[in-house]
Design a protein around this motif. Structure first.
Motif, PDB file in Angstrom:
ATOM      1  N   ARG A   1      -7.171   4.377  13.253  1.00  0.00           N
ATOM      2  CA  ARG A   1      -6.082   4.514  12.282  1.00  0.00           C
ATOM      3  C   ARG A   1      -4.729   4.344  12.964  1.00  0.00           C
ATOM      4  NH1 ARG A   1      -9.659   8.424  10.945  1.00  0.00           N
ATOM      5  NH2 ARG A   1      -8.365  10.109  11.770  1.00  0.00           N
TER       6      ARG A   1
ATOM      7  N   ILE B   1     -12.465   5.261  10.518  1.00  0.00           N
ATOM      8  CA  ILE B   1     -13.185   6.513  10.751  1.00  0.00           C
ATOM      9  C   ILE B   1     -12.793   7.216  12.053  1.00  0.00           C
ATOM     10  CG2 ILE B   1     -15.122   5.900   9.263  1.00  0.00           C
ATOM     11  CD1 ILE B   1     -16.698   5.081  11.713  1.00  0.00           C
TER      12      ILE B   1
ATOM     13  N   HIS C   1      -6.177   3.188  -0.922  1.00  0.00           N
ATOM     14  CA  HIS C   1      -7.428   3.533  -0.247  1.00  0.00           C
ATOM     15  C   HIS C   1      -7.802   2.464   0.772  1.00  0.00           C
ATOM     16  CE1 HIS C   1      -8.033   6.515  -3.439  1.00  0.00           C
ATOM     17  NE2 HIS C   1      -8.740   7.136  -2.507  1.00  0.00           N
TER      18      HIS C   1
ATOM     19  N   HIS D   1      -4.006   9.781   5.098  1.00  0.00           N
ATOM     20  CA  HIS D   1      -4.488  11.105   4.736  1.00  0.00           C
ATOM     21  C   HIS D   1      -5.822  10.948   4.008  1.00  0.00           C
ATOM     22  CE1 HIS D   1      -2.424  10.036   0.908  1.00  0.00           C
ATOM     23  NE2 HIS D   1      -3.403  10.749   0.363  1.00  0.00           N
ATOM     24  N   LEU D   2      -6.550  12.070   3.902  1.00  0.00           N
ATOM     25  CA  LEU D   2      -7.804  12.086   3.156  1.00  0.00           C
ATOM     26  C   LEU D   2      -7.532  12.530   1.726  1.00  0.00           C
ATOM     27  CD1 LEU D   2     -10.157  13.783   5.748  1.00  0.00           C
ATOM     28  CD2 LEU D   2     -10.352  11.447   4.892  1.00  0.00           C
ATOM     29  N   ASP D   3      -8.205  11.877   0.770  1.00  0.00           N
ATOM     30  CA  ASP D   3      -8.071  12.299  -0.620  1.00  0.00           C
ATOM     31  C   ASP D   3      -9.053  13.441  -0.899  1.00  0.00           C
ATOM     32  OD1 ASP D   3     -10.604  11.167  -1.056  1.00  0.00           O
ATOM     33  OD2 ASP D   3      -9.851   9.533  -2.305  1.00  0.00           O
TER      34      ASP D   3
ATOM     35  N   GLN E   1     -12.550  12.959   0.261  1.00  0.00           N
ATOM     36  CA  GLN E   1     -12.666  12.702   1.692  1.00  0.00           C
ATOM     37  C   GLN E   1     -12.727  11.209   2.044  1.00  0.00           C
ATOM     38  OE1 GLN E   1     -12.336  15.468   3.908  1.00  0.00           O
ATOM     39  NE2 GLN E   1     -11.704  16.153   1.892  1.00  0.00           N
ATOM     40  N   HIS E   2     -12.025  10.399   1.243  1.00  0.00           N
ATOM     41  CA  HIS E   2     -11.852   8.982   1.535  1.00  0.00           C
ATOM     42  C   HIS E   2     -10.472   8.800   2.157  1.00  0.00           C
ATOM     43  CE1 HIS E   2     -15.419   7.771  -0.642  1.00  0.00           C
ATOM     44  NE2 HIS E   2     -15.007   8.483  -1.688  1.00  0.00           N
ATOM     45  N   TRP E   3     -10.363   7.893   3.128  1.00  0.00           N
ATOM     46  CA  TRP E   3      -9.079   7.649   3.783  1.00  0.00           C
ATOM     47  C   TRP E   3      -8.155   6.834   2.896  1.00  0.00           C
ATOM     48  CZ3 TRP E   3      -7.225  10.382   7.507  1.00  0.00           C
ATOM     49  CH2 TRP E   3      -8.105  11.050   8.349  1.00  0.00           C
TER      50      TRP E   3
ATOM     51  N   ARG F   1     -11.130   2.439   2.439  1.00  0.00           N
ATOM     52  CA  ARG F   1     -12.474   2.969   2.653  1.00  0.00           C
ATOM     53  C   ARG F   1     -13.298   2.091   3.596  1.00  0.00           C
ATOM     54  NH1 ARG F   1     -11.575   3.358  -2.987  1.00  0.00           N
ATOM     55  NH2 ARG F   1     -11.579   5.500  -3.733  1.00  0.00           N
TER      56      ARG F   1
END
Length: 70
Positions: A46, A41, A27, A9-11, A14-16, A29
């Motif tokens: 993913r 990305i 994270h 999910h994105l935090d 907007q970091h994965w 990133r």
């Protein structure tokens, strides 16, 4: 402790973030040149990482889960 990735999910920034089987988040990133994870990305990248094992420092520290629905 090694744990499998079960989702992403994105935090808020907007970091994965990888969701681990233990209920912790980590994270993942992509911020070249320091962190090179271009797979994060794309949805396909993913998806290929579901089931991959990451070292969970939060498990090693005995931290409470980040998500309760595990």
């Amino acid at each position: 402790m090694n744990r499998c990735i079960i989702g992403f999910h994105l935090d808020d920034e907007q970091h994965w973030v990888a969701e681990l089987e233990c209920g912790h988040n980590q994270h993942v990133r992509h911020k070249p040149p320091w962190i090179n994870r271009p797979w994060v990305i794309t949805p396909e990248g993913r998806a290929e990482k579901i089931g991959v094992v990451l070292a969970c420092k939060k498990c090693d520290e005995g931290a409470p889960r980040d998500r309760q629905s595990v």
